[in-house]
Design a protein around this motif. Sequence first.
Motif, mmCIF file in Angstrom:
data_model
loop_
_atom_site.group_PDB
_atom_site.id
_atom_site.type_symbol
_atom_site.label_atom_id
_atom_site.label_comp_id
_atom_site.label_asym_id
_atom_site.label_seq_id
_atom_site.Cartn_x
_atom_site.Cartn_y
_atom_site.Cartn_z
ATOM 1 N N ARG A 36 0.843 -1.197 0.000
ATOM 2 C CA ARG A 36 0.000 0.000 0.000
ATOM 3 C C ARG A 36 0.879 1.247 0.000
ATOM 4 N N ARG A 37 0.257 2.375 -0.261
ATOM 5 C CA ARG A 37 1.009 3.625 -0.177
ATOM 6 C C ARG A 37 1.330 3.892 1.299
ATOM 7 N N THR A 38 2.415 4.624 1.556
ATOM 8 C CA THR A 38 2.836 4.844 2.944
ATOM 9 C C THR A 38 2.065 6.005 3.576
ATOM 10 N N ASP A 81 -13.169 1.207 -3.092
ATOM 11 C CA ASP A 81 -13.336 2.609 -3.475
ATOM 12 C C ASP A 81 -12.428 2.924 -4.671
ATOM 13 N N TRP A 82 -11.164 2.479 -4.596
ATOM 14 C CA TRP A 82 -10.222 2.711 -5.707
ATOM 15 C C TRP A 82 -10.712 2.015 -6.983
ATOM 16 N N ARG A 83 -11.138 0.745 -6.835
ATOM 17 C CA ARG A 83 -11.576 -0.017 -8.020
ATOM 18 C C ARG A 83 -12.715 0.717 -8.730
ATOM 19 N N GLN A 85 -13.490 3.920 -8.590
ATOM 20 C CA GLN A 85 -13.023 5.183 -9.193
ATOM 21 C C GLN A 85 -12.245 4.913 -10.481
ATOM 22 N N ARG A 86 -11.436 3.872 -10.452
ATOM 23 C CA ARG A 86 -10.609 3.567 -11.637
ATOM 24 C C ARG A 86 -11.519 3.172 -12.807
ATOM 25 N N ARG A 87 -12.555 2.360 -12.492
ATOM 26 C CA ARG A 87 -13.503 1.932 -13.537
ATOM 27 C C ARG A 87 -14.194 3.152 -14.160
ATOM 28 N N ALA A 107 -2.464 15.881 -10.683
ATOM 29 C CA ALA A 107 -1.608 14.770 -11.129
ATOM 30 C C ALA A 107 -1.243 14.930 -12.596
ATOM 31 N N GLY A 108 -2.177 15.498 -13.379
ATOM 32 C CA GLY A 108 -1.929 15.605 -14.813
ATOM 33 C C GLY A 108 -1.159 16.839 -15.196
ATOM 34 N N GLN A 109 -0.951 17.730 -14.269
ATOM 35 C CA GLN A 109 -0.424 19.035 -14.626
ATOM 36 C C GLN A 109 1.066 19.150 -14.373
ATOM 37 N N VAL A 158 6.623 4.394 -4.103
ATOM 38 C CA VAL A 158 6.862 3.932 -2.728
ATOM 39 C C VAL A 158 5.728 3.020 -2.283
ATOM 40 N N ARG A 159 6.084 1.883 -1.685
ATOM 41 C CA ARG A 159 5.072 0.967 -1.165
ATOM 42 C C ARG A 159 5.490 0.458 0.209
ATOM 43 N N GLN A 160 4.487 0.132 1.027
ATOM 44 C CA GLN A 160 4.779 -0.485 2.317
ATOM 45 C C GLN A 160 4.141 -1.866 2.359
ATOM 46 N N PRO A 169 -1.707 -2.584 -11.647
ATOM 47 C CA PRO A 169 -3.037 -1.982 -11.528
ATOM 48 C C PRO A 169 -3.012 -0.507 -11.156
ATOM 49 N N ARG A 170 -1.949 -0.047 -10.469
ATOM 50 C CA ARG A 170 -1.902 1.365 -10.066
ATOM 51 C C ARG A 170 -1.033 2.194 -11.001
ATOM 52 N N ALA A 171 -0.749 1.668 -12.186
ATOM 53 C CA ALA A 171 0.037 2.452 -13.156
ATOM 54 C C ALA A 171 -0.740 3.715 -13.512
ATOM 55 N N CYS A 172 -0.020 4.681 -14.040
ATOM 56 C CA CYS A 172 -0.616 5.982 -14.341
ATOM 57 C C CYS A 172 -1.785 5.844 -15.316
ATOM 58 N N VAL A 173 -2.946 6.342 -14.895
ATOM 59 C CA VAL A 173 -4.122 6.263 -15.761
ATOM 60 C C VAL A 173 -3.979 7.272 -16.915
HETATM 61 C C1 HEM Z 1 4.638 12.828 -17.732
HETATM 62 C C2 HEM Z 1 3.550 12.855 -17.014
HETATM 63 C C3 HEM Z 1 3.203 11.850 -15.950
HETATM 64 C C4 HEM Z 1 4.006 11.025 -15.223
HETATM 65 C C5 HEM Z 1 5.525 10.896 -15.297
HETATM 66 C C6 HEM Z 1 3.147 10.256 -14.341
HETATM 67 C C7 HEM Z 1 3.599 9.257 -13.491
HETATM 68 C C8 HEM Z 1 2.766 8.471 -12.714
HETATM 69 C C9 HEM Z 1 3.200 7.315 -11.952
HETATM 70 C C10 HEM Z 1 4.630 6.780 -11.863
HETATM 71 C C11 HEM Z 1 2.107 6.811 -11.334
HETATM 72 C C12 HEM Z 1 2.060 5.549 -10.447
HETATM 73 C C13 HEM Z 1 2.357 5.892 -9.010
HETATM 74 C C14 HEM Z 1 2.417 4.659 -8.121
HETATM 75 O O1 HEM Z 1 2.298 3.521 -8.589
HETATM 76 O O2 HEM Z 1 2.590 4.871 -6.920
HETATM 77 C C15 HEM Z 1 0.973 7.652 -11.674
HETATM 78 C C16 HEM Z 1 -0.309 7.453 -11.219
HETATM 79 C C17 HEM Z 1 -1.358 8.286 -11.546
HETATM 80 N N1 HEM Z 1 -1.355 9.314 -12.471
HETATM 81 FE FE1 HEM Z 1 0.221 9.910 -13.589
HETATM 82 N N2 HEM Z 1 1.845 10.655 -14.532
HETATM 83 C C18 HEM Z 1 1.827 11.609 -15.519
HETATM 84 C C19 HEM Z 1 0.704 12.232 -16.056
HETATM 85 C C20 HEM Z 1 -0.575 12.050 -15.615
HETATM 86 C C21 HEM Z 1 -1.745 12.648 -16.189
HETATM 87 C C22 HEM Z 1 -1.756 13.514 -17.448
HETATM 88 C C23 HEM Z 1 -2.802 12.287 -15.401
HETATM 89 C C24 HEM Z 1 -4.268 12.650 -15.510
HETATM 90 C C25 HEM Z 1 -4.764 13.585 -16.241
HETATM 91 C C26 HEM Z 1 -2.296 11.450 -14.345
HETATM 92 C C27 HEM Z 1 -3.045 10.891 -13.336
HETATM 93 C C28 HEM Z 1 -2.603 9.885 -12.505
HETATM 94 C C29 HEM Z 1 -3.452 9.216 -11.531
HETATM 95 C C30 HEM Z 1 -4.914 9.559 -11.241
HETATM 96 C C31 HEM Z 1 -2.677 8.213 -10.936
HETATM 97 C C32 HEM Z 1 -3.126 7.216 -9.865
HETATM 98 C C33 HEM Z 1 -3.643 5.961 -10.556
HETATM 99 C C34 HEM Z 1 -4.116 4.894 -9.578
HETATM 100 O O3 HEM Z 1 -3.630 4.843 -8.457
HETATM 101 O O4 HEM Z 1 -4.992 4.117 -9.996
HETATM 102 N N3 HEM Z 1 -0.937 11.310 -14.517
HETATM 103 N N4 HEM Z 1 1.406 8.634 -12.536
#
Ligand code: HEM
Length: 456
Positions: A77-79, A101-103, A105-107, A269-271, A337-339, A401-405
């Motif tokens: 999990r996250r720390t 809750d996460w599942r 939201q992700r869907r 997150a996206g900015q 980071v994970r714990q 599953p938690r890769a960047c959406v």
């Molecule tokens: C170059 C740009 C970006 C990088 C390098 C990046 C990188 C990451 C990484 C490494 C994670 C996984 C974190 C983990 O496993 O602990 C993550 C998760 C996430 N990112 Fe990105 N991200 C980028 C852009 C974006 C954009 C454009 C959005 C949305 C508009 C976004 C939304 C999210 C969200 C919501 C999560 C959590 C997903 C989940 O836990 O299911 N990210 N990002």
Amino acid sequence: MTTAPGPNSFPVPYAGAERQSWRAIAKGLGRNALAGFPPRAFEEMAVARSFVGRQQIILSDPSGIRHILIENAENYRRTASVFRLLGPVLGNGLFLAEGEDWRAQRRTAAPAFAPRMMGSVAEHVARASDRLVGELAAQGGAEVNLFARLQLLTLEIAATALFSLDIAGEAPALRSEMRGYAGGIGRPTLLDFLTPRGLPVPRSWARWRFRRRWMARIAGIIAARRAEPMANPLANPLADPPRDLFDMMAAAAIGKRRLVEETATMLVAGQETTAIALLWSLYLAASVPGVQERIFAEAARLDLGPAGAAAALPHLVYARAVIDEALRLCPPAFSIVRQARSADEAGGVMIPARAVVLIVPWVLHRHHRLWRDPDNFDPSRFLPGAEPPARFSYLPFGAGPRACVGAQFALTESVLVLARLIQVFRIELAGDRPVLPLATITLQPDHSPPFRLLPR
Ligand code: HEM
């Protein structure tokens, strides 16, 4: 074999001491977390150390990473510190949500980021880039703070593409709030790492007040959007498809507070991450001879305006390789980071219960056993026909599953903005002070380098 350093060499600027006291690690965390990674982390597949009585493992072994992020992801999990530091800005949106809750939201969110949505994202990006190009052209080659402008650009793009919100008016104030938080009460302190989740630390009260103010601001921005009639995706998804992520979330009937926090998560997150990726890409393209000429040669004949951007994207092969390589050398999300919930074994490494596992793209992407000439900027590694990186050695967007959406969104945006700027301008650095990476929450440039953009 490693080649001699040249103009394309960007070595690790901070050699962390081999043995560090927990005090030194804690001090570094608030200033520049990169100093916490010792040189042998770039040579060995796992480095274990004790951090105030708890085991911390820097893991670079690909099979171990696969185990933690995918095969046994449920055990990690996250720390507490991640919740404490990011909670005030992200709320309980997708990034910090857990379990069912996460599942859910992700869907709800995933369809807004599906490949079929990227055409419309490209159009939004092109429209915002047109405005940026107009503004920069009016500066007539004067020095510009490009990073500040890119941060506004990526915020505007996230707002329009995901929420159909025009926030040009509010964007500078939002940026200033975010900057204030990240540079002040959002900086980690030792107590953030030591105190169990749920218990307060001295900064908790100030962070709570920030959260209230920040979420009220986001609520204000989306109030107008909420008042608009929603396209009804249940009636006939083909005839009346949801317009954007906002419609999809509204259709999922999530509560008002959750809608605000989910919006905050996506905007933040996206900015910042995408603005940083663009800044590093432009810095590297301006620093290494021949790179922007090659992007220009590819972009010159393409229509990168709103009507043509989506079709042009697959032809921007070299621009994409530059972005991929910049994300390798300077990954904005420098550490995952994970714990461990309970004891485990990953890639032959014992992981005690409650141990913290650091999967560090900053280290992994420059690991001497995984990359040839790891400190060299060489986009050709990512060109079609090149041998692909070893699996789990390249993780700018995480994995599992938690890769960047938003990975495809970010890539679409970065490639198009980079190509458009270079199509119109020759990009030069206006100073010669090297830009060094500085890691707090993300991997920032240590200062905002002045650029000069000369019309071609
Ligand atoms: C170059 C740009 C970006 C990088 C390098 C990046 C990188 C990451 C990484 C490494 C994670 C996984 C974190 C983990 O496993 O602990 C993550 C998760 C996430 N990112 Fe990105 N991200 C980028 C852009 C974006 C954009 C454009 C959005 C949305 C508009 C976004 C939304 C999210 C969200 C919501 C999560 C959590 C997903 C989940 O836990 O299911 N990210 N990002």
